[in-house]
Design a protein around this motif. Structure first.
Motif, mmCIF file in Angstrom:
data_model
loop_
_atom_site.group_PDB
_atom_site.id
_atom_site.type_symbol
_atom_site.label_atom_id
_atom_site.label_comp_id
_atom_site.label_asym_id
_atom_site.label_seq_id
_atom_site.Cartn_x
_atom_site.Cartn_y
_atom_site.Cartn_z
ATOM 1 N N ARG A 70 0.550 -1.108 -0.786
ATOM 2 C CA ARG A 70 0.136 -0.149 0.135
ATOM 3 C C ARG A 70 0.560 1.630 0.340
ATOM 4 N NH1 ARG A 70 -4.339 0.014 4.772
ATOM 5 N NH2 ARG A 70 -4.463 -2.470 4.082
ATOM 6 N N ALA A 71 1.985 0.813 0.160
ATOM 7 C CA ALA A 71 3.007 2.462 0.777
ATOM 8 C C ALA A 71 3.245 2.595 -0.580
ATOM 9 C CB ALA A 71 3.956 2.441 1.800
ATOM 10 N N PHE A 72 3.984 1.521 -1.127
ATOM 11 C CA PHE A 72 4.438 1.492 -2.830
ATOM 12 C C PHE A 72 3.632 1.872 -3.379
ATOM 13 C CE2 PHE A 72 4.756 -0.421 -6.884
ATOM 14 C CZ PHE A 72 6.433 -0.043 -6.446
ATOM 15 N N SER A 73 2.102 1.820 -3.300
ATOM 16 C CA SER A 73 1.630 2.672 -4.670
ATOM 17 C C SER A 73 0.935 3.766 -4.007
ATOM 18 C CB SER A 73 0.145 1.272 -4.284
ATOM 19 O OG SER A 73 -0.871 1.658 -3.338
ATOM 20 N N ARG A 74 1.303 4.243 -3.278
ATOM 21 C CA ARG A 74 1.010 5.477 -2.452
ATOM 22 C C ARG A 74 2.084 6.181 -2.733
ATOM 23 N NH1 ARG A 74 -1.343 7.391 3.368
ATOM 24 N NH2 ARG A 74 -3.388 6.229 2.832
ATOM 25 N N LEU A 75 2.976 5.945 -3.055
ATOM 26 C CA LEU A 75 5.036 6.827 -3.581
ATOM 27 C C LEU A 75 4.403 6.677 -5.158
ATOM 28 C CD1 LEU A 75 6.223 7.843 -2.000
ATOM 29 C CD2 LEU A 75 7.856 5.807 -2.464
ATOM 30 N N LEU A 76 4.407 5.884 -5.644
ATOM 31 C CA LEU A 76 4.235 5.580 -6.906
ATOM 32 C C LEU A 76 3.161 5.094 -7.554
ATOM 33 C CD1 LEU A 76 7.676 3.712 -7.396
ATOM 34 C CD2 LEU A 76 7.751 6.007 -7.966
ATOM 35 N N PRO A 77 1.965 6.032 -7.802
ATOM 36 C CA PRO A 77 0.813 5.349 -7.982
ATOM 37 C C PRO A 77 0.720 4.991 -9.385
ATOM 38 C CG PRO A 77 0.480 7.897 -7.463
ATOM 39 C CD PRO A 77 2.012 6.937 -7.124
ATOM 40 N N MET A 78 1.438 5.979 -10.416
ATOM 41 C CA MET A 78 1.589 5.357 -11.517
ATOM 42 C C MET A 78 3.392 4.437 -12.048
ATOM 43 S SD MET A 78 -0.945 8.431 -13.392
ATOM 44 C CE MET A 78 -0.571 9.635 -12.260
ATOM 45 N N PRO A 79 3.415 3.721 -11.622
ATOM 46 C CA PRO A 79 5.203 3.564 -11.926
ATOM 47 C C PRO A 79 5.421 3.239 -13.577
ATOM 48 C CG PRO A 79 3.746 1.769 -10.741
ATOM 49 C CD PRO A 79 2.632 2.092 -11.585
ATOM 50 N N LEU A 80 4.931 3.140 -14.669
ATOM 51 C CA LEU A 80 4.786 3.114 -15.672
ATOM 52 C C LEU A 80 5.081 4.824 -16.372
ATOM 53 C CD1 LEU A 80 5.287 0.906 -18.595
ATOM 54 C CD2 LEU A 80 3.199 1.526 -19.173
ATOM 55 N N HIS A 81 3.707 5.199 -15.726
ATOM 56 C CA HIS A 81 4.235 6.499 -15.812
ATOM 57 C C HIS A 81 5.743 7.396 -15.234
ATOM 58 C CE1 HIS A 81 0.502 5.761 -16.890
ATOM 59 N NE2 HIS A 81 -0.168 7.172 -16.952
ATOM 60 N N SER A 82 5.834 6.325 -14.411
ATOM 61 C CA SER A 82 7.597 7.214 -12.807
ATOM 62 C C SER A 82 8.408 7.055 -14.426
ATOM 63 C CB SER A 82 7.032 7.185 -12.054
ATOM 64 O OG SER A 82 5.770 7.032 -11.439
ATOM 65 N N LEU A 83 8.434 6.127 -14.411
ATOM 66 C CA LEU A 83 9.524 5.560 -15.392
ATOM 67 C C LEU A 83 9.705 6.287 -16.944
ATOM 68 C CD1 LEU A 83 11.553 3.039 -15.282
ATOM 69 C CD2 LEU A 83 10.222 1.874 -17.452
ATOM 70 N N VAL A 84 8.433 6.244 -17.609
ATOM 71 C CA VAL A 84 9.291 7.022 -18.812
ATOM 72 C C VAL A 84 9.016 8.567 -18.368
ATOM 73 C CG1 VAL A 84 7.059 7.712 -20.637
ATOM 74 C CG2 VAL A 84 7.032 5.739 -19.777
ATOM 75 N N LEU A 85 8.675 9.015 -17.209
ATOM 76 C CA LEU A 85 9.397 10.473 -16.359
ATOM 77 C C LEU A 85 10.489 10.468 -16.801
ATOM 78 C CD1 LEU A 85 6.480 11.880 -14.495
ATOM 79 C CD2 LEU A 85 7.157 13.109 -16.337
ATOM 80 N N LEU A 86 10.747 9.828 -15.676
ATOM 81 C CA LEU A 86 12.606 9.366 -15.390
ATOM 82 C C LEU A 86 13.546 9.228 -16.852
ATOM 83 C CD1 LEU A 86 14.357 9.347 -13.302
ATOM 84 C CD2 LEU A 86 14.815 7.064 -12.985
ATOM 85 N N ILE A 87 12.770 8.549 -17.731
ATOM 86 C CA ILE A 87 13.352 8.695 -18.897
ATOM 87 C C ILE A 87 13.491 9.439 -20.207
ATOM 88 C CG2 ILE A 87 13.885 7.019 -21.072
ATOM 89 C CD1 ILE A 87 12.842 5.087 -19.312
ATOM 90 N N VAL A 88 11.951 10.103 -19.566
ATOM 91 C CA VAL A 88 12.041 11.190 -20.790
ATOM 92 C C VAL A 88 13.035 12.525 -19.754
ATOM 93 C CG1 VAL A 88 10.262 13.295 -21.431
ATOM 94 C CG2 VAL A 88 9.860 11.328 -21.244
ATOM 95 N N TRP A 89 13.282 12.727 -18.407
ATOM 96 C CA TRP A 89 14.515 14.135 -18.444
ATOM 97 C C TRP A 89 15.007 13.838 -18.119
ATOM 98 C CZ3 TRP A 89 13.469 18.544 -16.276
ATOM 99 C CH2 TRP A 89 15.095 18.749 -15.345
ATOM 100 N N LEU A 90 15.453 12.445 -18.595
ATOM 101 C CA LEU A 90 17.231 11.982 -18.565
ATOM 102 C C LEU A 90 17.203 12.231 -20.174
ATOM 103 C CD1 LEU A 90 17.622 9.297 -16.656
ATOM 104 C CD2 LEU A 90 18.322 11.218 -15.928
ATOM 105 N N MET A 91 16.516 12.278 -21.313
ATOM 106 C CA MET A 91 16.702 12.170 -22.409
ATOM 107 C C MET A 91 16.609 13.885 -22.549
ATOM 108 S SD MET A 91 14.273 9.626 -24.747
ATOM 109 C CE MET A 91 14.006 10.086 -26.335
#
Lengths: 170, 129
Positions: A6-27
């Motif tokens: 539950r803590a995980f899902s609260r911290l990362l409600p959209m895990p895939l979106h988070s990953l894409v955001l990180l990749i786009v930021w680095l790009m």
């Protein structure tokens, strides 16, 4: 275990979106330095947490491989149609016969419809203008109408809508 | 930089420039707002696509690795271009912008404006026939 998840899902409600955001930021910064990875991770956690309440549930992409073939088909169509429209624009304007068409659509959810309308607008010669409130009719402005408007409807329905339907599995 | 690479880059730049030019010419020449809307959507897709490819090839030869920023620009363009075109068409409908005389199915503008299904479409077609 459940508390942890539950803590995980609260911290990362959209895990895939988070990953894409990180990749786009680095790009965007075109680096993989530690500082930017840390900053990107913070952004990838904070932005989804802020945006999660705004989310509207959307259908998932059922067949990811179909997306690749769809993109390539689209690329080919855009290039061919670009040349056609370029000739039309430079040639005598008398030859341009614009028109409006109402295309019946079978898609139900907003995301597939958005993909379809974007496709229609991206391919030169057609612009998606509006959608009826019951989401059953798509109004398309066509730059060069063939004599029989059914041709345009069939093209959109068979070439694009059927593939979008397959991708989203609906 | 070798001659072939320069040739490839210039070919893409010229092709891209040509398409953007055609888009701009269309903006002047075409007669009504809806038809004009088609011109810029063309310029952004293939015209800018060619310029971006040229940029990727150039950067690859300068740096030795392909930069990814161009791919991101393409992605943002693909997402934003249809939305702007769609919103412009919608606004034009609500402002009742004049359409070309030759435009077929002009009655659809009114139903599209009210976001209604084209109810009497079949009847009208029968009358036309």
């Amino acid at each position: 275990m459940s508390i942890l998840s539950r803590a995980f899902s609260r911290l990362l409600p959209m895990p895939l979106h988070s990953l894409v955001l990180l990749i786009v930021w680095l790009m965007l910064n075109s680096t993989t330095s530690l500082g930017h990875i840390l900053l990107g991770t913070v952004l990838a956690i904070v932005i989804p947490v802020l945006c999660a309440p705004l989310r509207i549930p959307q259908p998932k992409i059922k067949r990811p491989f179909k997306v690749v073939s769809y993109v390539f088909l689209l690329l080919k169509d855009i290039i061919i149609a670009n040349f056609e429209v370029a000739i039309l624009v430079v040639g005598p304007t008398r030859r341009i016969k614009p028109g409006l068409v109402a295309v019946p659509i079978d898609l139900v959810d907003i995301l597939p419809i958005t993909v379809l309308v974007s496709t229609v607008t991206m391919t030169p010669g057609t612009v998606g203008a509006d959608i009826s409130k019951d989401k059953k009719w798509l109004y398309v402005h066509v730059l060069d109408m063939p004599e029989n408007e059914q041709e345009v409807i069939d093209l959109i329905k068979q070439r694009y809508e059927s593939r979008v339907k397959e991708i989203f599995g609906c | 930089m070798s001659f072939t690479v320069e040739l490839i880059i210039s070919a893409f730049l010229i092709l891209g420039g040509l398409f953007v030019l055609v888009g701009s010419i269309g903006l002047i020449r075409l007669q009504d707002f809806y038809v004009r809307l088609h011109a810029p959507t063309k310029a952004t897709t293939l015209g800018l696509g060619c310029v971006l490819i040229a940029s990727i090839v150039y950067m690859y030869h300068i740096q030795g690795y392909a930069s990814i920023n161009e791919l991101l620009i393409t992605l943002f363009l693909v997402i934003t271009a249809p939305v702007t075109a769609h919103i412009l068409a919608k606004v034009a409908m609500h402002h009742r912008v004049k359409v070309m005389q030759r435009t077929r199915n002009q009655h659809l503008i009114e139903t599209a404006r009210m976001q209604l299904p084209p109810e009497n479409d079949n009847k009208k077609q029968d009358q036309d026939n």
